[in-house]
Design a protein around this motif. Structure first.
Motif, PDB file in Angstrom:
ATOM      1  N   CYS A 104       1.314  -1.250   0.310  1.00  5.74           N
ATOM      2  CA  CYS A 104       0.091   0.256   0.075  1.00  5.74           C
ATOM      3  C   CYS A 104       0.980   0.901   0.534  1.00  5.74           C
ATOM      4  O   CYS A 104       2.324   0.963   0.634  1.00  5.74           O
ATOM      5  CB  CYS A 104      -1.070  -0.120   1.148  1.00  5.74           C
ATOM      6  SG  CYS A 104      -0.126   0.313   2.687  1.00  5.74           S
ATOM      7  N   ASN A 105       0.005   2.420  -0.203  1.00  8.49           N
ATOM      8  CA  ASN A 105       1.022   3.428  -0.295  1.00  8.49           C
ATOM      9  C   ASN A 105       1.785   3.484   0.928  1.00  8.49           C
ATOM     10  O   ASN A 105       3.109   3.876   0.615  1.00  8.49           O
ATOM     11  CB  ASN A 105       0.483   4.605  -0.633  1.00  8.49           C
ATOM     12  CG  ASN A 105      -0.339   5.165  -1.864  1.00  8.49           C
ATOM     13  OD1 ASN A 105       0.510   4.915  -2.478  1.00  8.49           O
ATOM     14  ND2 ASN A 105      -1.518   5.805  -2.199  1.00  8.49           N
ATOM     15  N   CYS A 106       1.259   3.837   2.095  1.00  7.88           N
ATOM     16  CA  CYS A 106       2.685   3.245   3.527  1.00  7.88           C
ATOM     17  C   CYS A 106       3.273   2.991   4.291  1.00  7.88           C
ATOM     18  O   CYS A 106       3.862   2.790   4.710  1.00  7.88           O
ATOM     19  CB  CYS A 106       1.267   3.907   5.111  1.00  7.88           C
ATOM     20  SG  CYS A 106       0.541   2.718   5.772  1.00  7.88           S
ATOM     21  N   GLY A 107       2.813   1.505   3.171  1.00  4.61           N
ATOM     22  CA  GLY A 107       4.049   0.483   3.671  1.00  4.61           C
ATOM     23  C   GLY A 107       3.221  -0.584   4.721  1.00  4.61           C
ATOM     24  O   GLY A 107       4.372  -1.346   5.089  1.00  4.61           O
ATOM     25  N   ALA A 108       1.830   0.173   5.442  1.00  7.99           N
ATOM     26  CA  ALA A 108       1.476  -0.926   6.535  1.00  7.99           C
ATOM     27  C   ALA A 108       1.271  -2.310   6.356  1.00  7.99           C
ATOM     28  O   ALA A 108       1.582  -3.304   6.792  1.00  7.99           O
ATOM     29  CB  ALA A 108       0.196  -0.699   7.419  1.00  7.99           C
ATOM     30  N   CYS A 116      -6.128  -0.712   3.138  1.00 10.67           N
ATOM     31  CA  CYS A 116      -5.020  -0.612   3.931  1.00 10.67           C
ATOM     32  C   CYS A 116      -5.715   0.437   5.529  1.00 10.67           C
ATOM     33  O   CYS A 116      -6.464   1.402   4.455  1.00 10.67           O
ATOM     34  CB  CYS A 116      -3.673   0.038   3.560  1.00 10.67           C
ATOM     35  SG  CYS A 116      -2.877   0.993   4.817  1.00 10.67           S
ATOM     36  N   CYS A 174      -3.934   3.748   5.978  1.00  7.10           N
ATOM     37  CA  CYS A 174      -4.021   4.968   4.510  1.00  7.10           C
ATOM     38  C   CYS A 174      -4.891   4.751   3.469  1.00  7.10           C
ATOM     39  O   CYS A 174      -4.655   5.173   2.335  1.00  7.10           O
ATOM     40  CB  CYS A 174      -2.767   4.526   3.817  1.00  7.10           C
ATOM     41  SG  CYS A 174      -2.090   3.427   2.726  1.00  7.10           S
TER      42      CYS A 174
HETATM   43 ZN    ZN Z   1      -0.546   1.963   3.674  1.00  5.79          ZN
END
Ligand code: ZN
Ligand code: ZN
Length: 140
Positions: A7-11, A74, A77
């Motif tokens: 995802c965009n934030c990496g979580a 996510c 994000c």
């Molecule tokens: Zn994320």
């Protein structure tokens, strides 16, 4: 072949083994909201091929077919991650934008064109379905 996704934030991240059974673009209204105005592009993989890490949020609704569709994203994000149908628990449809390897995952079919706005660009080379298409071939 294997794929990875993030995802965009990496979580949230994922690893997928093997090739998708189908790649589709969907213009249904729920997808237009998930994709911020455009269609979603989705690669359908066998459920057991996918390993997830991280916290997913989800939202479920009853589709016109009567099946329950669950959209996951996510929890931090909001990046759309996948959809799944209660009628086909053996598959998950991953958003191609979530995957790190979008090359080669060209849509083969465009669905729900009845709901597309008049400015939508729909590839004339591809088969289209006005609404829901038949289910994908079973993989045993
Ligand atoms: Zn994320
Ligand atoms: Zn859709």
């Amino acid at each position: 072949m294997s794929y990875t996704g993030q995802c965009n934030c990496g979580a949230v991240n994922a690893k997928i083994e093997g090739e998708p059974v189908a790649v589709r673009q969907c213009w249904c209204r729920q997808c237009q909201k998930a994709a911020a105005g455009s269609a979603t592009t989705n690669a359908m993989f066998p459920t057991e091929a996918i390993t997830f890490h991280g916290a997913l949020g989800s939202w479920s609704y009853e589709a016109a077919s009567g099946n329950t569709l669950t959209q996951s994203f996510c929890a931090n994000c909001g990046t759309p991650v996948m959809g799944q149908s209660s009628a086909r628990p053996q598959f998950r449809t991953l958003r191609v934008g979530f995957l790190d390897q979008a090359q080669g995952l060209k849509p083969q079919v465009i669905i729900w064109t009845d709901d597309a706005p008049e400015w939508a660009v729909i590839d004339p080379e591809l088969p289209t379905f006005a609404r829901q298409p038949p289910p994908p071939p079973s993989q045993g």
